[in-house]
Each structure stands twice: as structure tokens, then as C-alpha cells.
Enzyme design. Structure first.
Site, PDB file in Angstrom:
ATOM      1  N   CYS A  37       0.614  -1.188  -0.033  1.00  0.00           N
ATOM      2  CA  CYS A  37       0.030  -0.079   0.119  1.00  0.00           C
ATOM      3  C   CYS A  37       0.805   1.350  -0.020  1.00  0.00           C
ATOM      4  CB  CYS A  37      -1.110  -0.012   1.311  1.00  0.00           C
ATOM      5  SG  CYS A  37      -0.239  -0.507   2.886  1.00  0.00           S
ATOM      6  N   ASP A  39       2.550   2.530   2.416  1.00  0.00           N
ATOM      7  CA  ASP A  39       2.781   3.199   3.594  1.00  0.00           C
ATOM      8  C   ASP A  39       4.249   3.259   4.277  1.00  0.00           C
ATOM      9  OD1 ASP A  39       0.052   3.435   3.516  1.00  0.00           O
ATOM     10  OD2 ASP A  39      -0.745   2.136   5.500  1.00  0.00           O
ATOM     11  N   CYS A  63      -2.625   4.968   6.211  1.00  0.00           N
ATOM     12  CA  CYS A  63      -4.229   5.149   6.610  1.00  0.00           C
ATOM     13  C   CYS A  63      -4.210   5.398   7.951  1.00  0.00           C
ATOM     14  CB  CYS A  63      -4.932   3.600   6.030  1.00  0.00           C
ATOM     15  SG  CYS A  63      -4.247   2.286   6.864  1.00  0.00           S
ATOM     16  N   CYS A 106      -1.389  -3.367   9.223  1.00  0.00           N
ATOM     17  CA  CYS A 106      -1.145  -2.072   9.980  1.00  0.00           C
ATOM     18  C   CYS A 106      -0.486  -2.253  11.294  1.00  0.00           C
ATOM     19  CB  CYS A 106      -2.283  -1.001   9.931  1.00  0.00           C
ATOM     20  SG  CYS A 106      -3.020  -0.631   8.379  1.00  0.00           S
TER      21      CYS A 106
END
Lengths: 127, 176
Positions: A37, A39, A63, A106
Site C-alpha cells: 500500500c 505506507d 491510512c 497495519c
């Protein structure tokens, strides 16, 4: 996607956002990323001579769940020993934040970040 | 037309990172004519459904082969390397540090003396970085250095995300 109240709380009021001097011998820096993603997460700890984490800072581009996971970890590790901090499990983070299955990665990222910060600090001390 | 073939073969192109985009466009238009619904409206339901499947596959193929990142990811997937799902394999901290600094720079661009010039400079920097990664990927792919190719795709994923973030930020800063 609906975020839990805990995630929204950390997202809107992130704790300990910031940067420490990565060259400071008492600071350990963990840099991790989630390629799928894109991140990026930086988690830093300041360690006392007794091996206790006195302070922690983070900066996350990602996110809400990634921000909340790293924010939570900086709160938790303050006052922990290095061993205690490196034993933190992503499942504890995911549970505390009530992360849905698609956001578990995450919390994994935050676990990897604190481990990387502890490793970085230990490497520095060996020098 | 055979949708069990990979996108390259389906379009009659060599399986390679370097794709002749003009040729890709031509092949797409040729095949698109063949699968166009109007050509199949008089046929049985089954044949119409097949034509729809071909059309969908053709569009996926075009989208994938047009984008350097998607193309690279697809090439690796043909070799059994999955770069789309989460991985705990970490990239070198220097690369991540640089990615973090570029994101911080983008976040602070609004306070810059000349935000527009700062954003342009960032875009140019990221574009240059992406080109460099793509060239390195192409070389790694040609030499069958799959481990290197995989790392390069993961880096491209970060750079593309950053590029999208910068574009979104530009829209917010300058379009209203």
C-alpha cells in the site's frame, strides 16, 4: 470502511508525533514500509542508561489504522524495558484498536517498527 | 482469441518489460473490433457471453501492459512472485528514509515561499526516481535477477504511491 472509535481517537489526536535526532546514541530509529500500500512508518525511542524507554516519537504516512497503530505503540512503550518493547505483538495492537482483518497488516507494521527501533538502538550501543 | 494465454501472448506481444506502446495500441484496437458487442448481437447467448469475456480480458490486458508498475508486477506474477499482497520483507532503511523525507517535504510544500515551484520540483524528483527504478527493473528482468526485480517493484510501489499523493495534494492546493 468504518473505523473503530479507538482508531478515530488516535487518528484525530495522534500521540507523540515527531522526530528525534537519529544520530543521538540514546535514540533508536525504526524505519519500515508496507510495499503493497506504499505506507511508510518511522518509530523512534529514547532509551535511558538503565535500558528503559523514556520517550517515543512516530511519523506515519498511511491510512488511519497505520497511524493509530504507531501512535498506540509510542504510548505503550514509554516506561518499558527494551525486552518488553520487543515482545509487543501485533495481535495486542489489533485487539486494542479493534482492527478489522483487512487492516491487521497495519498492526504488523507497527510491531516491525518497534522491533527495528530496538535493534537500531542495540546496534548503536555495541559500537 | 484465447484467454488462457497471458496478456502479452493474448495481444501478440513479446513477454518483456519493454513494450512498444504504439504496437500495443494497434493490437488493442484490432482485437477490440473482433469482440465488439455489435458484431455478436445476432449470435447465441453463449457466444455473446464469450465475446464479453474476451472484451473484459482485453481491457485488463491493456490496463496492465500500459502501466510500467502494473506490467512489472504482472511479469513477476507470471514467474510466481507476488508483489501485490502484504509482505514483511523490509526494504533498506535508506530508501524508506528518503521516501519519508519526500513525503514530509510534500506535506510542508503549502508553507513554502513558492508552493507551486516546490511541488513541481518534487514531481520532477519522483518522476526521475521512477524512471531510474524502471530502467533498473528492466535490466534485472533481462538478466533474470528475480530477487533484484522483486525489490525494485516494491520500491516502484512506494514511488508510485508518493506520485499519487503529490498529485492529490496539488489538486487540493491549487485547484480551488
Amino acid at each position: 470502511m468504518a473505523y473503530s472509535e479507538q482508531v478515530i481517537d488516535h487518528y484525530e489526536n495522534p500521540r507523540n508525533v515527531g522526530k528525534m535526532d537519529a544520530d543521538d546514541a540514546n535514540v533508536g530509529t525504526g524505519m519500515v514500509g508496507a510495499p503493497a500500500c506504499g505506507d511508510v512508518m518511522r518509530l523512534q525511542i529514547k532509551v535511558s542508561d538503565e535500558g528503559v524507554i523514556e520517550d517515543a516519537r512516530f511519523k506515519t504516512y498511511g491510512c488511519g489504522s497505520a497511524i493509530a497503530s504507531s501512535s498506540l505503540v509510542t504510548e505503550w512503550v514509554k516506561g518499558m524495558t527494551l525486552d518488553q518493547a520487543s515482545e509487543l505483538k501485533n495481535s495486542q495492537i489489533a485487539e486494542e484498536l479493534a482492527l478489522p482483518p483487512v487492516k491487521i497488516h497495519c498492526s504488523v507494521l507497527a510491531e516491525d517498527a518497534i522491533k527495528a527501533a530496538v535493534d537500531d538502538y542495540r546496534k548503536k550501543q555495541q559500537k | 482469441m484465447d484467454i488462457t494465454r497471458n496478456y502479452f501472448e493474448f495481444l501478440g506481444l513479446p513477454v518483456d518489460f519493454e513494450v512498444d506502446q504504439t504496437r500495443l495500441g494497434e493490437r488493442y484496437r484490432e482485437l477490440q473490433k473482433q469482440v465488439h458487442p455489435d458484431r455478436h448481437s445476432h449470435q447465441s447467448d453463449r457466444e455473446q457471453r464469450l465475446a464479453e469475456q474476451y472484451a473484459a480480458y482485453l481491457n485488463e490486458a491493456l490496463t496492465t501492459l500500459k502501466s510500467p508498475l502494473k506490467r512489472a508486477q504482472y511479469l513477476l506474477s507470471l514467474n510466481g512472485i507476488d508483489t501485490l499482497s502484504d509482505s514483511r520483507a523490509q526494504l533498506d532503511p535508506m530508501f524508506l528514509m528518503e521516501q519519508m523525507e519526500l513525503r514530509e517535504r510534500a506535506a510542508e510544500a503549502a508553507n513554502h515561499a513558492d508552493p507551486e515551484a516546490e511541488m513541481d520540483a518534487l514531481q520532477a524528483h519522483v518522476g526521475h526516481e521512477l524512471n531510474r527504478l524502471q530502467e533498473a527493473f528492466s535490466a534485472a528482468w533481462q538478466a533474470s535477477r528475480m530477487d533484484d526485480a522483486e525489490v525494485l517493484v516494491r520500491k516502484m510501489q512506494f514511488a508510485c504511491k508518493l506520485q499519487q499523493d503529490i498529485e492529490a495534494l496539488e489538486d487540493r492546493l491549487f485547484d480551488d
